[in-house]
Design a protein around this motif. Structure first.
Motif, mmCIF file in Angstrom:
data_model
loop_
_atom_site.group_PDB
_atom_site.id
_atom_site.type_symbol
_atom_site.label_atom_id
_atom_site.label_comp_id
_atom_site.label_asym_id
_atom_site.label_seq_id
_atom_site.Cartn_x
_atom_site.Cartn_y
_atom_site.Cartn_z
ATOM 1 N N ASP A 83 -3.363 -0.213 3.700
ATOM 2 C CA ASP A 83 -1.904 -0.180 3.635
ATOM 3 C C ASP A 83 -1.303 -1.578 3.576
ATOM 4 O O ASP A 83 -0.340 -1.834 2.849
ATOM 5 N N LYS A 84 -1.860 -2.508 4.344
ATOM 6 C CA LYS A 84 -1.328 -3.866 4.409
ATOM 7 C C LYS A 84 -1.600 -4.642 3.136
ATOM 8 O O LYS A 84 -0.812 -5.494 2.733
ATOM 9 N N GLU A 85 -2.733 -4.363 2.500
ATOM 10 C CA GLU A 85 -3.156 -5.161 1.354
ATOM 11 C C GLU A 85 -2.528 -4.727 0.037
ATOM 12 O O GLU A 85 -2.477 -5.516 -0.908
ATOM 13 N N MET A 86 -2.069 -3.481 -0.057
ATOM 14 C CA MET A 86 -1.582 -2.984 -1.340
ATOM 15 C C MET A 86 -0.098 -2.618 -1.253
ATOM 16 O O MET A 86 0.322 -1.933 -0.318
ATOM 17 N N PRO A 87 0.703 -3.065 -2.225
ATOM 18 C CA PRO A 87 2.162 -2.894 -2.168
ATOM 19 C C PRO A 87 2.634 -1.523 -2.631
ATOM 20 O O PRO A 87 3.545 -1.394 -3.448
ATOM 21 N N LYS A 107 6.044 3.334 6.315
ATOM 22 C CA LYS A 107 5.773 1.994 5.804
ATOM 23 C C LYS A 107 7.028 1.460 5.130
ATOM 24 O O LYS A 107 7.658 2.163 4.336
ATOM 25 N N GLU A 108 7.390 0.234 5.458
ATOM 26 C CA GLU A 108 8.568 -0.372 4.840
ATOM 27 C C GLU A 108 8.300 -1.840 4.570
ATOM 28 O O GLU A 108 7.422 -2.451 5.181
ATOM 29 N N LYS A 118 5.353 -3.609 6.486
ATOM 30 C CA LYS A 118 5.214 -3.319 7.905
ATOM 31 C C LYS A 118 4.765 -1.869 8.016
ATOM 32 O O LYS A 118 5.434 -0.961 7.517
ATOM 33 N N VAL A 119 3.626 -1.639 8.667
ATOM 34 C CA VAL A 119 3.040 -0.304 8.767
ATOM 35 C C VAL A 119 3.174 0.191 10.200
ATOM 36 O O VAL A 119 2.736 -0.470 11.131
ATOM 37 N N GLY A 120 3.780 1.352 10.360
ATOM 38 C CA GLY A 120 3.990 1.914 11.691
ATOM 39 C C GLY A 120 2.815 2.743 12.161
ATOM 40 O O GLY A 120 1.693 2.608 11.677
ATOM 41 N N ALA A 121 3.074 3.634 13.108
ATOM 42 C CA ALA A 121 2.033 4.500 13.658
ATOM 43 C C ALA A 121 1.592 5.519 12.616
ATOM 44 O O ALA A 121 2.381 5.937 11.764
#
Length: 216
Positions: A83-87, A107-108, A118-121
């Protein structure tokens, strides 16, 4: 997959190492990619260009990734790394011995203004046959389809009768989780406390937290 139209099909295998080989990850996370994941497939792309949907204001594309597992339990940090690596926004379908779990997180875009997110729970379903997953395409825009997938997967945690946004629902759920942890910790302190006056003080704090929790 999950009843999405043929126009959304992508069906491309993505090498596991794509998610860690060019960046610095911990040995534990790299080991999780290697040991826990058999294969990753980019199955579908939900976008205005692939379905009869209005373009999203915050979600340009929703990607469906099928993650075939070697073991039933996947380290959540693996999904967070992807999730963090791909937009893009993701719907993960974990597969193990013919059963599926759907996973997603709110995710926002991060405040940095870059492509970082920024990835939430994370929320997830139980293990189910694919055709029993509680997922249905609902909404007239990519934003709404994404929002409804998140709410469907989260179940009761994000259900609301009000007109609050998905972000507001997620923030409320995160506060609920925080309060539950605080209440459990404070309750344990009450049980251990020997002094009556201290017990009274702690119980007063407990009452305030429980009132706030009940109001959510």
């Amino acid at each position: 997959m999950i009843g999405l139209p043929k126009s959304t099909e992508f069906n491309r295998r993505i090498p596991n190492q794509k998610f860690y080989e060019k960046i610095s990850v911990s040995p534990t996370l790299k080991r999780a990619f290697i040991d826990q994941i058999k294969a990753i497939y980019w199955r579908n792309k939900v976008a205005a260009t692939t379905m009869n949907l209005a373009a999203g204001e915050t979600v340009t594309e929703l990607e469906v990734l099928e993650v075939k597992l070697n073991v039933q339990q996947l380290d959540e940090a693996v999904l967070r790394q992807i999730d963090k690596e791909m937009p893009y926004h993701f719907l993960f379908l974990l597969e193990y011995e013919g059963k599926y779990q759907a996973w997603t997180a709110y995710k926002e875009a991060a405040v940095t203004g870059s492509n970082a997110f920024k990835v939430g729970a994370y929320y997830h379903t139980d293990w189910l046959p694919e055709d029993e997953l509680p997922l249905k395409v609902e909404g007239l825009s990519v934003d709404k389809v994404y929002e409804n997938f998140v709410r469907q997967i989260a179940g009761d945690a994000l259900q609301t009768d009000s007109e609050e946004s998905l972000k507001e629902s997620v923030e409320k759920d995160e506060r609920r989780r925080q309060l539950q942890k605080q209440i459990a910790s404070l309750q344990a302190k009450v049980w251990k406390e020997k002094q009556l006056n201290k017990q009274v003080q702690l119980n007063g704090e407990l009452k305030k937290l429980r009132v706030e929790l009940n109001q959510l």
